[in-house]
Enzyme design. Structure first.
Site, PDB file in Angstrom:
ATOM      1  N   LYS A 112       0.832  -1.212   0.000  1.00 22.54           N
ATOM      2  CA  LYS A 112       0.000   0.000   0.000  1.00 22.54           C
ATOM      3  C   LYS A 112       0.862   1.254   0.000  1.00 22.54           C
ATOM      4  CE  LYS A 112      -4.246  -1.848   1.037  1.00 22.54           C
ATOM      5  NZ  LYS A 112      -5.284  -2.425   1.696  1.00 22.54           N
ATOM      6  N   LYS A 195      -4.149  -9.599  -6.638  1.00 19.52           N
ATOM      7  CA  LYS A 195      -5.324  -9.956  -5.825  1.00 19.52           C
ATOM      8  C   LYS A 195      -6.532  -9.103  -6.200  1.00 19.52           C
ATOM      9  CE  LYS A 195      -6.247  -8.440  -1.640  1.00 19.52           C
ATOM     10  NZ  LYS A 195      -6.521  -8.181  -0.213  1.00 19.52           N
ATOM     11  N   LYS A 198     -10.685  -4.452  -2.913  1.00 19.12           N
ATOM     12  CA  LYS A 198     -11.591  -3.295  -2.905  1.00 19.12           C
ATOM     13  C   LYS A 198     -10.887  -2.030  -3.345  1.00 19.12           C
ATOM     14  CE  LYS A 198     -13.167  -4.506   1.504  1.00 19.12           C
ATOM     15  NZ  LYS A 198     -12.045  -4.162   2.362  1.00 19.12           N
TER      16      LYS A 198
HETATM   17  N1  AQP Z   1      -9.070 -11.513  -3.252  1.00 20.53           N
HETATM   18  C1  AQP Z   1      -9.335 -12.074  -2.095  1.00 20.53           C
HETATM   19  N2  AQP Z   1      -9.449 -13.414  -1.996  1.00 20.53           N
HETATM   20  C2  AQP Z   1      -9.728 -14.005  -0.804  1.00 20.53           C
HETATM   21  N3  AQP Z   1      -9.910 -13.307   0.354  1.00 20.53           N
HETATM   22  C3  AQP Z   1      -9.817 -11.958   0.290  1.00 20.53           C
HETATM   23  N4  AQP Z   1      -9.932 -10.995   1.208  1.00 20.53           N
HETATM   24  C4  AQP Z   1      -9.748  -9.794   0.632  1.00 20.53           C
HETATM   25  N5  AQP Z   1      -9.503  -9.949  -0.675  1.00 20.53           N
HETATM   26  C5  AQP Z   1      -9.526 -11.282  -0.931  1.00 20.53           C
HETATM   27  C6  AQP Z   1     -10.222 -11.240   2.608  1.00 20.53           C
HETATM   28  O1  AQP Z   1     -11.343 -10.466   2.986  1.00 20.53           O
HETATM   29  C7  AQP Z   1     -11.195 -10.070   4.352  1.00 20.53           C
HETATM   30  C8  AQP Z   1     -11.488  -8.617   4.487  1.00 20.53           C
HETATM   31  O2  AQP Z   1     -10.415  -7.867   4.109  1.00 20.53           O
HETATM   32  P1  AQP Z   1     -10.199  -6.373   4.586  1.00 20.53           P
HETATM   33  O3  AQP Z   1     -11.340  -5.551   4.197  1.00 20.53           O
HETATM   34  O4  AQP Z   1      -9.853  -6.315   6.026  1.00 20.53           O
HETATM   35  O5  AQP Z   1      -8.949  -5.917   3.798  1.00 20.53           O
HETATM   36  P2  AQP Z   1      -8.052  -6.597   2.769  1.00 20.53           P
HETATM   37  O6  AQP Z   1      -7.568  -7.909   3.250  1.00 20.53           O
HETATM   38  O7  AQP Z   1      -6.963  -5.649   2.440  1.00 20.53           O
HETATM   39  O8  AQP Z   1      -9.079  -6.779   1.587  1.00 20.53           O
HETATM   40  P3  AQP Z   1      -9.242  -5.884   0.315  1.00 20.53           P
HETATM   41  O9  AQP Z   1     -10.504  -6.218  -0.356  1.00 20.53           O
HETATM   42  O10 AQP Z   1      -7.991  -5.959  -0.489  1.00 20.53           O
HETATM   43  O11 AQP Z   1      -9.405  -4.431   0.962  1.00 20.53           O
HETATM   44  P4  AQP Z   1      -8.538  -3.142   0.750  1.00 20.53           P
HETATM   45  O12 AQP Z   1      -8.414  -2.995  -0.707  1.00 20.53           O
HETATM   46  O13 AQP Z   1      -9.337  -2.056   1.401  1.00 20.53           O
HETATM   47  O14 AQP Z   1      -7.226  -3.349   1.425  1.00 20.53           O
HETATM   48  C9  AQP Z   1      -9.790 -10.467   4.784  1.00 20.53           C
HETATM   49  O15 AQP Z   1      -9.834 -11.648   5.553  1.00 20.53           O
HETATM   50  C10 AQP Z   1      -9.097 -10.698   3.492  1.00 20.53           C
HETATM   51  O16 AQP Z   1      -8.023 -11.597   3.606  1.00 20.53           O
END
Ligand code: AQP
Length: 329
Positions: A112, A195, A198
């Site tokens: 990030k 990956k 969001k």
């Molecule tokens: N692509 C993915 N495949 C499987 N699991 C996923 N998770 C996120 N993306 C995938 C899992 O969803 C949970 C929530 O995640 P988070 O909102 O705490 O943040 P993150 O892990 O950083 O997920 P994002 O979607 O990538 O959010 P942003 O972009 O805001 O950082 C976690 O258990 C994560 O592993």
């Protein structure tokens, strides 16, 4: 001790199929294994710039999606992280037991922050794993269902728990990350080496996408040269990702999914994947809409905050006492 299960999702943007497969899909099943605490990680969402109204709206959406996953709010504690002040209080203590070197090795921070100017990187983004460790510790959670990218943070929490228990006696519960066997890392449809996320929405399927949009996105997903539907992440990342999505949705193994598509052309295979995703998401989306309209999430979050505060304040007291803070009852 009975199992305590904890998971959180940041209300940072539109939820993706990755969030669904990685976490949401499995939440109902977890409630059969022990007491579950599911939360909206709104304090974590502040670690990157976000408009106040967007954060509020995302938090409501996330509450509705949590409930749409089929969990029974009477048996599960669903709450907003910011409604339990013990998270911030424990964070203030725990930040003294994790070190700069450890935090700077966290992959998510590196990913990030690498896209940002150094002067724009907030301290909260750097110390995110300290707050996450505090989230886990407060509920004496031993099982932490996560996608693959969060495992490193849970490992760091384990180090912290060891450190605290060695120093002050066995006061904290040791957590363990649990990933789904299939679907712990769903990749972007437009770049299957990245990956699905969001905050980087290229190639995402959003949980609010209409069926026609989902179909279009899957039909135009990047595939690979060749014509065989085969799981081979290195040479066929696009097809492997679609096979993973299919297998995770259908709750079968990758091998079983592969067998179903022997002799299929890519186009027909993609059509089957789109059908599977749409069939899964349509009822989920209908439940989400009904919960959003009825506003039942409001009462659930209120009750959730009461139960979460009850549990978290006890752990906080235990830690405060152990480290030598004068706790006057
Ligand atoms: N692509 C993915 N495949 C499987 N699991 C996923 N998770 C996120 N993306 C995938 C899992 O969803 C949970 C929530 O995640 P988070 O909102 O705490 O943040 P993150 O892990 O950083 O997920 P994002 O979607 O990538 O959010 P942003 O972009 O805001 O950082 C976690 O258990 C994560 O592993």
């Amino acid at each position: 001790m009975a199992n305590r299960i904890l998971t959180g999702i940041k209300p940072t943007g539109k939820l993706t199929l990755g969030n669904y497969i990685g976490v949401l899909k499995n939440l109902k099943r977890e409630t059969e294994r022990g007491e579950c605490f599911y939360f909206i990680a709104d304090l974590h969402a502040l670690t990157l710039p976000i408009e106040p109204e967007e954060l509020r709206q995302n938090s409501i959406d996330l509450a509705c999606f949590y409930l749409a996953s089929g969990i029974d709010p009477k048996k599960t504690t669903l709450f907003l992280q910011s409604s339990v002040s013990a998270h911030a209080e424990l964070n203030a203590i725990m930040q003294n037991y994790l070190y700069m070197g450890e935090l700077s090795r966290m992959t998510q921070f590196k990913d990030k922050s690498s896209k940002m100017k150094e002067s724009a990187i907030g301290l909260g983004l750097f110390s995110y794993p300290v707050l996450m460790a505090s989230d886990i510790i407060l509920y004496d959670a031993n099982i932490i269902p996560v996608g693959e990218d969060q495992v490193q943070h849970v490992e760091l929490t384990r180090d912290l728990v060891n450190r605290i228990n060695n120093r002050y006696g066995e006061i904290l519960t040791m957590p363990k990350a649990e990933m789904r066997k299939v679907g712990a890392r769903i990749m972007s449809l437009s770049d299957p080496t990245k990956k699905m996320s969001k905050s980087d929405p290229k190639g995402d399927i959003f949980l609010k996408d209409e069926p026609a949009v989902i179909r279009k996105k899957i039909m135009s997903a990047v595939t690979d040269s060749g014509s065989e539907v085969k799981y081979d992440v290195e040479n066929k990342p696009g097809i492997s990702n679609l096979l993973t999505i299919y297998a995770a949705i259908k709750e079968i193994s990758i091998e079983e999914a592969e067998k179903e598509f022997v002799g299929f052309r890519y186009g027909d295979f993609k059509k089957a994947v789109a059908d599977a995703v749409i069939n899964e998401l349509e009822p989920f989306q209908a439940r989400y809409k009904q919960i959003l309209e009825s506003k039942e999430y409001e009462n659930v979050l209120k009750q959730g905050a009461i139960r979460a505060n009850e549990v978290a304040s006890k752990t906080l007291k235990r830690v405060q006492k152990a480290v030598g803070l004068l706790t006057i009852e």
